[in-house]
Design a protein around this motif. Structure first.
Motif, PDB file in Angstrom:
ATOM      1  N   GLU A  41       0.838  -1.197   0.000  1.00  3.66           N
ATOM      2  CA  GLU A  41       0.000   0.000   0.000  1.00  3.66           C
ATOM      3  C   GLU A  41       0.872   1.245   0.000  1.00  3.66           C
ATOM      4  N   SER A  42       0.242   2.386  -0.303  1.00  2.00           N
ATOM      5  CA  SER A  42       1.031   3.609  -0.309  1.00  2.00           C
ATOM      6  C   SER A  42       1.433   3.914   1.118  1.00  2.00           C
ATOM      7  N   HIS A 197       1.254  -0.818  -7.365  1.00  2.00           N
ATOM      8  CA  HIS A 197       0.297  -1.276  -6.373  1.00  2.00           C
ATOM      9  C   HIS A 197      -0.736  -2.190  -7.018  1.00  2.00           C
ATOM     10  N   GLU A 237      -5.179  -9.935   1.388  1.00  2.00           N
ATOM     11  CA  GLU A 237      -6.038  -8.757   1.311  1.00  2.00           C
ATOM     12  C   GLU A 237      -5.816  -8.033  -0.022  1.00  2.00           C
ATOM     13  N   ALA A 241      -8.378  -7.385  -3.262  1.00  2.00           N
ATOM     14  CA  ALA A 241      -8.725  -6.021  -3.658  1.00  2.00           C
ATOM     15  C   ALA A 241      -8.464  -5.745  -5.127  1.00  2.00           C
ATOM     16  N   ARG A 246     -13.446  -9.889  -7.830  1.00  2.00           N
ATOM     17  CA  ARG A 246     -14.565 -10.302  -6.988  1.00  2.00           C
ATOM     18  C   ARG A 246     -15.626 -11.120  -7.713  1.00  2.00           C
TER      19      ARG A 246
ATOM     20  N   LEU B 490      -5.518   6.730  -4.486  1.00  2.00           N
ATOM     21  CA  LEU B 490      -5.412   5.814  -3.344  1.00  2.00           C
ATOM     22  C   LEU B 490      -4.848   4.474  -3.780  1.00  2.00           C
ATOM     23  N   ASP B 491      -4.313   3.733  -2.813  1.00  2.00           N
ATOM     24  CA  ASP B 491      -3.833   2.422  -3.255  1.00  2.00           C
ATOM     25  C   ASP B 491      -4.923   1.375  -3.119  1.00  2.00           C
ATOM     26  N   VAL B 492      -4.660   0.213  -3.710  1.00  2.00           N
ATOM     27  CA  VAL B 492      -5.736  -0.754  -3.950  1.00  2.00           C
ATOM     28  C   VAL B 492      -6.588  -1.116  -2.758  1.00  2.00           C
ATOM     29  N   THR B 493      -5.954  -1.400  -1.630  1.00  2.00           N
ATOM     30  CA  THR B 493      -6.783  -1.862  -0.512  1.00  2.00           C
ATOM     31  C   THR B 493      -7.694  -0.741  -0.034  1.00  2.00           C
ATOM     32  N   GLN B 495      -8.622   1.792  -1.900  1.00  2.00           N
ATOM     33  CA  GLN B 495      -9.567   1.991  -2.996  1.00  2.00           C
ATOM     34  C   GLN B 495     -10.778   1.088  -2.810  1.00  2.00           C
ATOM     35  N   GLN B 496     -10.500  -0.163  -2.470  1.00  2.00           N
ATOM     36  CA  GLN B 496     -11.580  -1.113  -2.273  1.00  2.00           C
ATOM     37  C   GLN B 496     -12.495  -0.660  -1.146  1.00  2.00           C
TER      38      GLN B 496
END
Ligand SMILES: Nc1ncnc2c1ncn2[C@@H]1O[C@H](COP(=O)(O)OP(=O)(O)OP(=O)(O)O)[C@@H](O)[C@H]1O
Ligand code: SF4
Ligand SMILES: [Mg+2]
Lengths: 261, 644
Positions: A41-42, A197, A237, A241, A246, B490-493, B495-496
């Motif tokens: 993540e960022s 990412h 996780e 995402a 999904r 935003l990053d993926v997690t 974002q979700q």
């Protein structure tokens, strides 16, 4: 072909009284001629790690080694080059594409030779050599990012660090840049640390992947293992995402275009 | 670059002041040569006379002609002002670039010093230096130059810091370019424009300051004279001959104002890059050309809007005045959003997605112009202007932008900023509003909302800020949320999480969502229906589940095939859309996608395809919708499939 190794690297920001550890004891190897994807993540420290490698961030402890030797952080010869995220800020708006590309070239060759080299690099990244005389303002995002890649290659790097090079691009041109990365890697045998990412993007270009979480590498290994059987919770996780992961994807999206051919 | 400066000269103010500055400079060069003798000629018969045919502004105590003296004084006045300005600029540049050159620690000291110096009033500094360096022209030059240096240094520091943090400077460092070279090649050229503008302003200021010092007797001394000196001498005889003070005074005023206003107009002209000095296109002009292109839009405009629509947009157009005629980034967009529906809008950068959203929310500012055959939100016609519907828009339509940092005021607490919405639009008391803000922060799953409400925007992480922005949107009871690239930064997690949040708000309150994104996969996952925009038009309108395999337009299909997902074939290149996006100032006739389309033929290049339903709930604007496409295995370019 060269191997880049991070050996227990720690990077700290802030003051002595309130230190902030952005990268915390990271050990990571980019094997010669391979693409290693770095995801997370960022704020997890991916960019800091990259910037430390090229001397833009201070290394608090640990070593960054290129073929076993410390990476030179001074002088004109820089065997490590970096491509930045935002192609709209990574090229000097007042320098022509050719001038920008020529900048990291090692000193020595004559003007004419440099010019030829610029042309060669431009065709290598599938840009028209006449682009050498254009200012970046005239180029689209994808073209700029290709020029930025050409500039990185002009330094005759042994290893290239690509920091989120497609995330500022439109999807329609992302594909072209990813194709190019794969092609350059194959043709030049470059070692690449590919930061992203987007797991789907990493899956497409990299053979190995390392997952970073809060300054540490929590999981690393071949793409086929990590993305298929993740062991760390955060990796799971991340996988969950990925957009489109999904609803069970029955059809192959590229098949839309290809199916009928 | 040169064009931009020319544009400054094309504005009335820019032209007048530019000519004036040029005239002053020419005067300063030629006046001493032409009239030097006449200005110095002593005429003892005509001492301290008033204006006459011979001496337009009268004479001074030695019988010298004041008019010519005023003209000739332009040389010294300008010279001194320029020398002082150059001194100030050079010292300012040295101090301002020091942090970049000498390293962090020493740089911090310099910065602190400059900050202290800036705090002193310039005139006070000038007087202080004038006393230190002694009375006389040299002293005054040093005084005015050094007094101007700190503010210039501060300006340079700010500008340098802005450029130095950009990636191209980092890239140069990585390339092994030295600090001085980075400064000369990358930093200075990129801050030159504002520097030149400010130097021009400073020159005007120096001119006035010099006149002031000379007038006080601290500047130029006999027998030299500048305007200030003449003014000083003229004031003494003001009751005998007002012109003696008036002539040099007027000269100072004109020259000073010329430099100042020229600087201002340049600053203004260069700041505005897109519009320039072209007159705003008249509103009915745009309307006429708009209506001319689509006759059908006016025909069914009378149809009553069905009550299950939250938003009903027909033939929406946005235009801006441009250098060569109007720019039309949105060229006739028709769509509607039902209650609780999630509509996605995709398309490449510049295709007009954001402008469409901004136009709907009545957020397009002058000189932009919005025009539509219908623009109904909850049955109300928004075309009457934002003022008529401020309340409705404020409570029922929520906008979420890509960069929430710029949407919040950095100096105010989050809770207060959210509460403001409710105080304004719902007439709540401050206390009620604050409670509602905390409640909304909780609703958007900001942890520990009571504490968070008292924090400032920068204390929030990117994802949390975005949630707070959504929280702000749901302070009222919106029936439509327009989210423009809400997760791109935003990053993926995260974002979700944000997407999930939007989804749950939608489920709970039957809120409609317009989600703008350049990421087809995101839109495909979240939305019910997707609009694909290209060059300011909708080229395809399809159910989201049709994206994968059902899309008919070549552009939509390329977009979908350009993104890798977790099942992409690693042996194949990704699809590539060759060529460049269309420039909204120069839209081709026929289909706008033709130049990049593998299926394009002469008919496509001549006639623009209309958006027409083709079944399966899909509408598409393409003459060859759904025809087979192939993929070049080498380059990833789409091509016409070989048909048997
Ligand atoms: N104030 C303005 N004056 C002139 N042209 C403008 C103005 N604002 C936007 N444009 C032009 O309108 C076109 C569409 O802009 P818009 O912001 O709607 O694109 P978008 O689809 O949202 O792109 P992105 O994906 O980059 O956000 C662009 O070509 C842009 O240059
Ligand atoms: S109308 Fe023609 S040019 Fe336009 S998208 Fe369809 S096939 Fe391509
Ligand atoms: Mg936009």
């Amino acid at each position: 072909m060269s191997e880049l190794r991070f050996d227990d690297v720690t990077v700290r920001y802030g003051t002595a009284r309130r230190p902030f550890t952005a990268v915390d004891g990271v050990s990571l190897t980019v094997p010669a001629g391979q693409v290693v994807g770095l995801v997370g993540e960022s704020g997890s420290g991916k960019s800091t790690l990259a910037r430390a490698a090229v001397g833009l961030a201070p290394v608090h402890s640990g070593q960054i080694l290129l073929d076993g030797e410390p990476v030179p952080r001074r002088g004109r010869v820089r065997p490590l080059q970096m491509v930045f995220q935002d192609p709209f800020s990574s090229l000097d708006p007042r320098m022509t594409i050719g001038e920008s590309i020529a900048e990291p070239m090692p000193p020595g060759p004559s003007r004419a030779e440099r010019k030829r080299e610029v042309q060669r690099l431009l065709s290598l990244v599938h840009l028209d050599p006449v682009m050498a005389g254009a200012l970046p303002g005239r180029l689209s995002g994808g073209q700029r990012q290709r020029a930025a890649l050409a500039r990185a290659l002009a330094g005759q790097p042994k290893v290239v660090i690509a920091d989120e090079i497609t995330s500022a691009l439109d999807v329609s041109i992302q594909g072209a840049v990813l194709n190019l990365v794969r092609e350059l890697q194959r043709e030049l045998g470059l070692s690449i640390l590919f930061i992203s990412h987007n797991l789907a993007v990493v899956r497409y270009v990299a053979s190995h992947v390392a997952v970073m979480y809060q300054g540490q590498i929590v999981e690393q290994g071949p793409v086929s293992e990590v993305l298929v059987a993740p062991r760390h919770d955060y990796t799971r996780e991340l996988l969950a995402a990925v957009p489109g992961s999904r609803p069970s994807p029955q059809a192959h999206p590229a098949a839309t275009a290809r199916s009928s051919s | 670059m040169a064009r931009r400066w020319m544009r400054v000269l094309r504005t009335p103010l820019g032209l007048t002041t530019g000519v004036l500055v040029a005239a002053v400079v020419v005067l300063a060069i030629v006046a001493p040569i032409l009239w030097g003798d006449r200005a110095d000629a002593v005429d003892t018969d005509n001492i301290l006379t008033g204006p006459s045919a011979e001496h337009w502004a009268g004479t001074d105590g030695l019988g010298r002609d004041i008019f010519f003296r005023s003209l000739v004084a332009s040389r010294l006045s300008l010279e001194l002002a320029l020398v002082a300005t150059v001194l100030g600029v050079v010292v300012g540049l040295l101090l301002g670039t020091a942090p970049l050159l000498v390293g962090r620690r020493l740089g911090r000291l310099v910065t602190a010093g400059v900050n202290i110096a800036v705090a002193f009033p310039g005139l006070l500094l000038a007087l202080f230096f004038a006393v230190v360096f002694g009375v006389g022209a040299t002293g005054a030059v040093l005084a005015i130059g050094l007094a101007g240096a700190p503010s210039f240094a501060r300006l340079v520091q700010t500008l340098v810091a802005g450029v130095a943090s950009l990636d191209y400077v980092s890239a140069a460092r990585v390339a092994g370019v030295g600090r001085v070279r980075i400064l000369l090649r990358h930093v200075l050229p990129n801050i030159a424009e504002p520097l030149v503008v400010n130097a021009t302003l400073a020159a005007g200021g120096a001119l006035l300051a010099f006149a002031g010092l000379s007038f006080l007797g601290l500047g130029v001394q006999q027998p030299s004279y500048d305007w200030g000196r003449l003014l000083f001498e003229g004031i003494g005889t003001i009751y005998v001959n007002p012109m003696a003070a008036f002539a040099p005074g007027l000269a100072v005023l004109i020259a000073g104002l010329a430099f100042n206003l020229f600087g201002e107009s340049v600053a203004k002209g260069l700041g505005v890059t897109t519009v320039g000095g072209v007159p705003v296109l008249p509103a009915n002009d745009a309307k006429r050309s708009g209506a001319g292109e689509d006759e059908h839009s006016t025909a069914d405009a009378a149809r009553p809007s069905p009550s299950d629509l939250v938003l009903d947009v027909q033939d929406l157009r946005v235009s801006f005045p441009g250098a060569d005629g109007p720019i039309r980034p949105v060229r006739g967009v028709t769509f509607s959003v039902r209650h609780g529906e999630a509509l996605g809008v995709v398309g490449e950068s510049g295709s007009g997605k954001s402008l469409t959203a901004l136009a709907v929310a009545q957020l397009i500012e002058e000189p932009g112009h919005v025009d539509a055959a219908r623009l109904d939100f909850r049955g109300e016609d928004l075309r009457e202007g934002p003022r008529a519907h401020r309340h409705l828009l404020g409570t029922s339509m929520a906008m979420v932008f890509q960069d929430p940092m710029t949407s919040f005021n950095p100096t105010r607490r989050m809770g207060g900023q959210l509460a403001e919405v409710a105080v304004h639009h719902q007439g709540m008391t401050r206390k009620q509003a604050l409670a509602r803000a905390v409640d909304r922060l909780r609703a958007v799953r900001v942890p520990d909302p009571e504490k968070r409400a008292t924090q400032y925007p920068h204390e929030f992480s990117g994802g949390m800020r975005q949630r707070a922005m959504i929280g702000m949107g749901v302070m009222g009871n919106p029936s439509l949320i327009i989210a423009d690239e809400p997760t791109t930064a935003l990053d993926v997690t995260v974002q979700q999480q944000v997407l999930d949040l939007l989804q749950s708000i939608r489920d709970e309150d039957d809120v409609a969502l317009v989600l703008i994104s350049h990421d087809v996969t995101v839109v495909g996952e979240v939305c019910d229906r997707v609009l694909v925009m290209y060059a300011g038009r909708i080229v395809e309108d399809l159910p989201a589940d049709q994206l994968d395999g059902g899309a008919r337009h070549p552009y939509t299909r390329a977009l979908v095939a350009a993104v890798p997902d977790m099942h992409t074939d690693l042996e194949q290149p990704l699809a590539v859309v060759p060529g460049r996006p269309v420039d909204p100032a120069d839209v081709p006739v026929g289909c706008a996608f033709a130049a990049r389309c593998p299926l394009a033929d002469d008919h496509c290049r001549a006639v623009d395809p209309p958006l027409a339903p083709v079944g399966d709930g899909i509408s598409v604007a393409c003459w060859h919708a759904g025809e087979p496409l192939g993929l070049d295995e080498e380059t990833g370019e789409l091509m016409e499939a070989e048909t048997v």
